[in-house]
Design a protein around this motif. Structure first.
Motif, mmCIF file in Angstrom:
data_model
loop_
_atom_site.group_PDB
_atom_site.id
_atom_site.type_symbol
_atom_site.label_atom_id
_atom_site.label_comp_id
_atom_site.label_asym_id
_atom_site.label_seq_id
_atom_site.Cartn_x
_atom_site.Cartn_y
_atom_site.Cartn_z
ATOM 1 N N UNK A 1 0.752 -1.291 -0.233
ATOM 2 C CA UNK A 1 -0.095 0.103 0.014
ATOM 3 C C UNK A 1 0.690 0.955 0.017
ATOM 4 N N UNK A 2 0.184 2.293 0.041
ATOM 5 C CA UNK A 2 1.335 3.567 -0.583
ATOM 6 C C UNK A 2 1.837 3.856 1.222
ATOM 7 N N UNK A 3 0.676 3.683 2.227
ATOM 8 C CA UNK A 3 1.289 4.121 3.593
ATOM 9 C C UNK A 3 2.452 3.199 3.494
ATOM 10 N N UNK A 4 2.412 1.715 3.749
ATOM 11 C CA UNK A 4 3.299 0.963 3.432
ATOM 12 C C UNK A 4 4.304 1.024 2.737
ATOM 13 N N UNK A 5 3.977 1.903 1.665
ATOM 14 C CA UNK A 5 5.978 1.706 0.882
ATOM 15 C C UNK A 5 6.732 3.487 1.661
ATOM 16 N N UNK A 6 5.426 4.382 2.716
ATOM 17 C CA UNK A 6 6.197 5.494 3.050
ATOM 18 C C UNK A 6 6.802 5.016 4.279
ATOM 19 N N UNK A 7 6.377 4.114 4.790
ATOM 20 C CA UNK A 7 7.218 3.907 5.685
ATOM 21 C C UNK A 7 8.533 3.091 5.838
ATOM 22 N N UNK A 8 8.457 2.608 4.493
ATOM 23 C CA UNK A 8 10.101 1.401 4.855
ATOM 24 C C UNK A 8 10.649 3.252 3.596
ATOM 25 N N UNK A 9 10.185 3.700 3.262
ATOM 26 C CA UNK A 9 11.505 4.501 2.999
ATOM 27 C C UNK A 9 11.568 5.364 3.243
ATOM 28 N N UNK A 10 10.972 6.015 5.117
ATOM 29 C CA UNK A 10 11.416 6.549 6.013
ATOM 30 C C UNK A 10 12.025 5.699 6.918
ATOM 31 N N UNK A 11 12.179 4.476 7.339
ATOM 32 C CA UNK A 11 12.817 3.989 7.650
ATOM 33 C C UNK A 11 14.071 3.740 6.543
ATOM 34 N N UNK A 12 14.154 2.956 5.875
ATOM 35 C CA UNK A 12 15.320 3.402 4.659
ATOM 36 C C UNK A 12 16.208 4.798 5.137
ATOM 37 N N UNK A 13 15.303 5.394 5.609
ATOM 38 C CA UNK A 13 16.314 6.927 6.552
ATOM 39 C C UNK A 13 16.249 7.315 7.383
ATOM 40 N N UNK A 14 16.120 6.010 7.843
ATOM 41 C CA UNK A 14 17.220 5.629 9.246
ATOM 42 C C UNK A 14 16.552 6.493 11.008
#
Length: 229
Positions: free
Chosen positions: A169-182
């Motif tokens: 989902x878009x929210x799941x992608x947002x969360x992963x993107x922010x996790x990738x940024x630390x």
């Protein structure tokens, strides 16, 4: 043994670097490997590419001392070293210099090793048989606070088997993107106006869909497959 370097007198750094090199010059590095020829090769390449190499070390304990002394932006370290290996270095570096991103550099494309390294706190994992330009890109990425996994290793993190993945989902992608940024669950929750538990639930669903055992694996697979950018 730790060898300190003065970037002002290093012949490998141009006195009149291009604007791109000026940006990279702010990325200070410590290079660690138990093989002196590899240290020499990496140090020369990084300096020529515009990075600032502050020190080198030939074992994990010496590397930890160099990190504590110099506070580099990135530490490029071998995985298998005497006295303290790369995984132990990543764990301990987080306590003495949390601002330093540890980028592990290995000749072993082992799925379990990559997972252990990311779980230990390493911000990246690069392969020694990849082009040196890839290492430069990896340093840029982890210096910016993001996660880097060599594409070959990211592929190894994907689950074996032919099951079709469900779309994130878009929210799941947002969360992963922010996790990738630390980001932590609490920090991500604050940005997205969600509770930390809700953020954790989104991350866990993303892990299930991507077939990942940990959130770092999920981020690596998502980066490899361009699910997040």
């Amino acid at each position: 043994m730790v060898i300190s370097r003065d970037p002002r007198t290093d012949d490998n750094i141009s006195m009149n670097p291009s604007p791109g090199l000026l940006d990279r010059a702010r990325t200070t590095c410590v290079v660690v490997d138990d093989h002196p020829p590899i240290i020499d090769c990496l140090s020369r390449y990084l300096s020529a590419a515009g990075f600032t190499v502050l020190a080198t070390a030939q074992d994990g304990e010496a590397a930890l001392a160099a990190i504590e002394t110099h506070r580099p932006v990135v530490c490029i370290a071998d995985v298998r070293m005497p006295r303290l290996d790369g995984l132990g270095l990543a764990r301990r570096a987080a306590t003495v210099a949390a601002e330093t991103a540890v980028l592990l550099y290995s000749g072993f494309a082992d799925r379990g090793l990559v997972s252990d390294a990311l779980d230990a706190g390493a911000r990246g994992f690069a392969l020694k048989d990849a082009p040196l330009e890839d290492l430069g890109r990896a340093v840029d990425i982890v210096a910016a606070g993001n996660l880097y996994v060599d594409p070959v290793l990211a592929a190894a993190l994907a689950t074996r088997g032919g099951t079709e993945r469900k779309a994130l989902s878009e929210r799941e992608r947002q969360v992963l993107r922010l996790l990738a940024e630390g980001g932590s669950y609490a920090e991500i929750g604050s940005l997205l106006f969600l509770s930390p538990d809700t953020v954790r639930s989104h991350a866990q669903r993303a892990m299930q869909k991507l077939g990942a055992r940990t959130r770092t694996q999920a981020v690596a697979v998502a980066l490899r497959d361009a699910v997040i950018g």
